[in-house]
Design a protein around this motif. Structure first.
Motif, PDB file in Angstrom:
ATOM      1  N   ILE A   1       1.106   6.363   6.707  1.00 22.22           N
ATOM      2  CA  ILE A   1      -0.017   5.425   6.828  1.00 22.22           C
ATOM      3  C   ILE A   1      -0.867   5.688   8.063  1.00 22.22           C
ATOM      4  N   GLY A   2      -0.470   6.677   8.897  1.00 23.30           N
ATOM      5  CA  GLY A   2      -1.218   6.939  10.125  1.00 23.30           C
ATOM      6  C   GLY A   2      -2.668   7.290   9.863  1.00 23.30           C
ATOM      7  N   GLY A   3      -2.923   8.094   8.814  1.00 21.31           N
ATOM      8  CA  GLY A   3      -4.292   8.459   8.485  1.00 21.31           C
ATOM      9  C   GLY A   3      -5.120   7.263   8.072  1.00 21.31           C
ATOM     10  N   PHE A   4      -4.525   6.377   7.251  1.00 23.87           N
ATOM     11  CA  PHE A   4      -5.231   5.153   6.827  1.00 23.87           C
ATOM     12  C   PHE A   4      -5.558   4.276   8.022  1.00 23.87           C
ATOM     13  N   VAL A   5      -4.596   4.114   8.929  1.00 23.42           N
ATOM     14  CA  VAL A   5      -4.809   3.295  10.121  1.00 23.42           C
ATOM     15  C   VAL A   5      -5.925   3.874  10.990  1.00 23.42           C
ATOM     16  N   ALA A   6      -5.942   5.200  11.133  1.00 20.10           N
ATOM     17  CA  ALA A   6      -6.985   5.841  11.943  1.00 20.10           C
ATOM     18  C   ALA A   6      -8.357   5.696  11.311  1.00 20.10           C
ATOM     19  N   ARG A   7      -8.436   5.812   9.971  1.00 22.54           N
ATOM     20  CA  ARG A   7      -9.726   5.717   9.288  1.00 22.54           C
ATOM     21  C   ARG A   7     -10.291   4.305   9.324  1.00 22.54           C
ATOM     22  N   HIS A   8      -9.430   3.325   9.350  1.00 20.86           N
ATOM     23  CA  HIS A   8      -9.879   1.919   9.327  1.00 20.86           C
ATOM     24  C   HIS A   8      -9.618   1.255  10.675  1.00 20.86           C
ATOM     25  N   LYS A   9      -9.824   2.015  11.724  1.00 20.32           N
ATOM     26  CA  LYS A   9      -9.521   1.532  13.077  1.00 20.32           C
ATOM     27  C   LYS A   9     -10.308   0.273  13.432  1.00 20.32           C
ATOM     28  N   LYS A  10     -11.607   0.246  13.092  1.00 24.04           N
ATOM     29  CA  LYS A  10     -12.437  -0.903  13.464  1.00 24.04           C
ATOM     30  C   LYS A  10     -12.003  -2.168  12.734  1.00 24.04           C
ATOM     31  N   VAL A  11     -11.764  -2.036  11.435  1.00 24.36           N
ATOM     32  CA  VAL A  11     -11.364  -3.207  10.651  1.00 24.36           C
ATOM     33  C   VAL A  11     -10.017  -3.734  11.119  1.00 24.36           C
ATOM     34  N   LEU A  12      -9.064  -2.828  11.332  1.00 20.69           N
ATOM     35  CA  LEU A  12      -7.743  -3.251  11.791  1.00 20.69           C
ATOM     36  C   LEU A  12      -7.798  -3.793  13.218  1.00 20.69           C
ATOM     37  N   GLY A  13      -8.761  -3.301  14.011  1.00 19.73           N
ATOM     38  CA  GLY A  13      -8.948  -3.863  15.345  1.00 19.73           C
ATOM     39  C   GLY A  13      -9.355  -5.325  15.277  1.00 19.73           C
ATOM     40  N   LEU A  14     -10.200  -5.659  14.305  1.00 18.84           N
ATOM     41  CA  LEU A  14     -10.584  -7.063  14.105  1.00 18.84           C
ATOM     42  C   LEU A  14      -9.383  -7.895  13.670  1.00 18.84           C
ATOM     43  N   VAL A  15      -8.528  -7.309  12.833  1.00 17.56           N
ATOM     44  CA  VAL A  15      -7.307  -8.006  12.416  1.00 17.56           C
ATOM     45  C   VAL A  15      -6.412  -8.254  13.622  1.00 17.56           C
ATOM     46  N   ASP A  16      -6.296  -7.236  14.495  1.00 12.33           N
ATOM     47  CA  ASP A  16      -5.531  -7.385  15.743  1.00 12.33           C
ATOM     48  C   ASP A  16      -5.999  -8.598  16.524  1.00 12.33           C
ATOM     49  N   ARG A  17      -7.294  -8.606  16.784  1.00 17.20           N
ATOM     50  CA  ARG A  17      -7.847  -9.657  17.643  1.00 17.20           C
ATOM     51  C   ARG A  17      -7.770 -11.025  16.978  1.00 17.20           C
ATOM     52  N   GLY A  18      -7.988 -11.050  15.673  1.00 15.61           N
ATOM     53  CA  GLY A  18      -7.860 -12.322  14.964  1.00 15.61           C
ATOM     54  C   GLY A  18      -6.443 -12.848  15.016  1.00 15.61           C
ATOM     55  N   SER A  19      -5.472 -11.947  14.923  1.00 14.31           N
ATOM     56  CA  SER A  19      -4.067 -12.367  14.988  1.00 14.31           C
ATOM     57  C   SER A  19      -3.738 -12.956  16.351  1.00 14.31           C
ATOM     58  N   ILE A  20      -4.259 -12.338  17.412  1.00 16.79           N
ATOM     59  CA  ILE A  20      -3.987 -12.838  18.756  1.00 16.79           C
ATOM     60  C   ILE A  20      -4.650 -14.198  18.964  1.00 16.79           C
ATOM     61  N   LEU A  21      -5.854 -14.379  18.399  1.00 18.31           N
ATOM     62  CA  LEU A  21      -6.501 -15.687  18.483  1.00 18.31           C
ATOM     63  C   LEU A  21      -5.649 -16.753  17.797  1.00 18.31           C
ATOM     64  N   LEU A  22      -5.033 -16.400  16.673  1.00 25.13           N
ATOM     65  CA  LEU A  22      -4.153 -17.338  15.980  1.00 25.13           C
ATOM     66  C   LEU A  22      -2.935 -17.677  16.831  1.00 25.13           C
ATOM     67  N   VAL A  23      -2.378 -16.668  17.500  1.00 32.79           N
ATOM     68  CA  VAL A  23      -1.238 -16.896  18.392  1.00 32.79           C
ATOM     69  C   VAL A  23      -1.625 -17.847  19.523  1.00 32.79           C
ATOM     70  N   VAL A  24      -2.805 -17.623  20.101  1.00 33.69           N
ATOM     71  CA  VAL A  24      -3.279 -18.478  21.201  1.00 33.69           C
ATOM     72  C   VAL A  24      -3.503 -19.904  20.714  1.00 33.69           C
ATOM     73  N   TYR A  25      -4.114 -20.059  19.537  1.00 36.35           N
ATOM     74  CA  TYR A  25      -4.355 -21.408  19.001  1.00 36.35           C
ATOM     75  C   TYR A  25      -3.041 -22.144  18.771  1.00 36.35           C
ATOM     76  N   SER A  26      -2.053 -21.430  18.218  1.00 35.00           N
ATOM     77  CA  SER A  26      -0.755 -22.055  17.973  1.00 35.00           C
ATOM     78  C   SER A  26      -0.089 -22.492  19.271  1.00 35.00           C
TER      79      SER A  26
END
Length: 334
Positions: free
Chosen positions: A181-206
């Motif tokens: 899955i490394g190639g998929f992760v590298a190709r969709h770096k920007k989208v997954l970066g948004l998922v990263d940040r959204g997940s951390i926002l959820l952690v902070v809200y909780s």
């Protein structure tokens, strides 16, 4: 000096948790989603991190060992020394958060960015950040167990199981599956970066919602926050000075000293927030506050230093630059 837009989003999330905290059934749902988000975050960290590239940097082992010592030895020692500031400047809860801040691994992205701006050793910064992130998965919880003890949410066998299940297992799964899955992760770096940040926002809200419901924020005054900012400013200044002048005393060249300074003086918000949520539970909102403040402070200060280092490199006198080899004069035949 940059203001990280993500810090603005984090503060907005804190404000939302203060105005509309999750309660009862909603709190259970948010907590469950936060747990899943943390596991997914560390799965992505494992899928992104190339251990082969990190291992390729072992030839520069002195630099990486220096950064690791700064991150996981010098920082925690300074954190322990700050214990004397309780209760004069810091409450016990804020000190616990400050000590946790000193145990978190270094950053990768910002270390690379500032090293590049300052014209330092970028490959070394990449490897140093990678080593720190790898080590932090194991070292940070172990240091927290030894130094924090029963502070905050407490560290118990249950906490250790949570760390293994929520952090280490997903990270190792990402490492194992990286081949596919490394190639998929590298190709969709920007989208997954948004998922990263959204997940951390959820952690902070909780975390901050639970803190509001339990009335934890009544323990913090503006004077205490000002004291915390002052202590963190001193902590950052000391680490910036130690990494720069200490690296020079160890015989590192200018480019390596730049990498050591930026990789060895910073702490990762992306790694620290999920770890704090697992380690501290209901006390996580106060535990992550020092890390959030330190993150913005380090970005602002290091941006100024990086630009100054770049100008200093351009302004080096000719005597400090490597000179071209001189040729011996050809003897004139008689």
């Amino acid at each position: 000096m940059p203001v990280d837009p993500y810090i603005v989003l984090l503060l907005a999330t804190v404000g939302l948790a203060a105005l509309v905290p999750a309660r009862d059934t909603a709190a259970d749902a948010v907590s469950g989603a936060s747990t899943a988000a943390i596991a997914f975050l560390f799965f992505l960290y494992g899928a992104r991190l190339s251990t082969r590239e990190a291992m390729d940097g072992l030839r520069h082992w002195r630099l990486h060992v220096t950064v690791l010592i700064c991150t996981f030895v010098v920082f925690p020692l300074l954190g322990l020394a700050a214990r004397g500031l309780v209760p004069v400047l810091l409450t016990h809860s804020l000190y616990t958060g400050l000590l946790f801040l000193t145990l978190v691994p270094s950053t990768i992205q910002s270390s690379i960015a500032f090293t590049s701006i300052a014209r330092g050793n970028v490959p070394a910064a990449i490897c140093a950040g990678s080593f720190s992130s790898l080590a932090g998965i194991v070292v940070t919880p172990l240091l927290a167990a030894g130094l924090l003890g029963d502070s905050g949410g407490g560290f118990s066998v249950d906490s250790l199981v949570k760390i293994v299940l929520q952090l280490l297992v997903p990270f190792m799964a990402g490492q194992v599956l990286r081949r596919w899955i490394g190639g998929f992760v590298a190709r969709h770096k920007k989208v997954l970066g948004l998922v990263d940040r959204g997940s951390i926002l959820l952690v902070v809200y909780s975390a901050f919602s639970e803190g509001m419901v339990r009335g934890i924020w009544h323990q913090v005054s503006l004077a205490r926050l000002a004291g915390l900012l002052g202590v963190e400013a001193v902590l950052l200044a000391v680490m910036l000075a130690l990494t720069w002048y200490g690296a020079r005393a160890l015989g590192f060249g200018r480019e390596d000293r730049i990498a050591i300074q930026f990789a060895g003086s910073k702490k990762s918000l992306a790694s620290g927030l999920p770890m704090a949520s697992v380690l501290f539970g209901a006390q996580a909102s106060l535990a992550v506050l020092p890390l959030m403040l330190f993150h913005q402070m380090q970005l602002m200060v290091c941006a100024v230093i990086a630009r100054r280092r770049a100008r200093d490199g351009d302004a080096q006198p000719p005597s400090d630059r490597p000179s071209a080899p001189t040729r011996k004069p050809t003897p004139t035949p008689r």
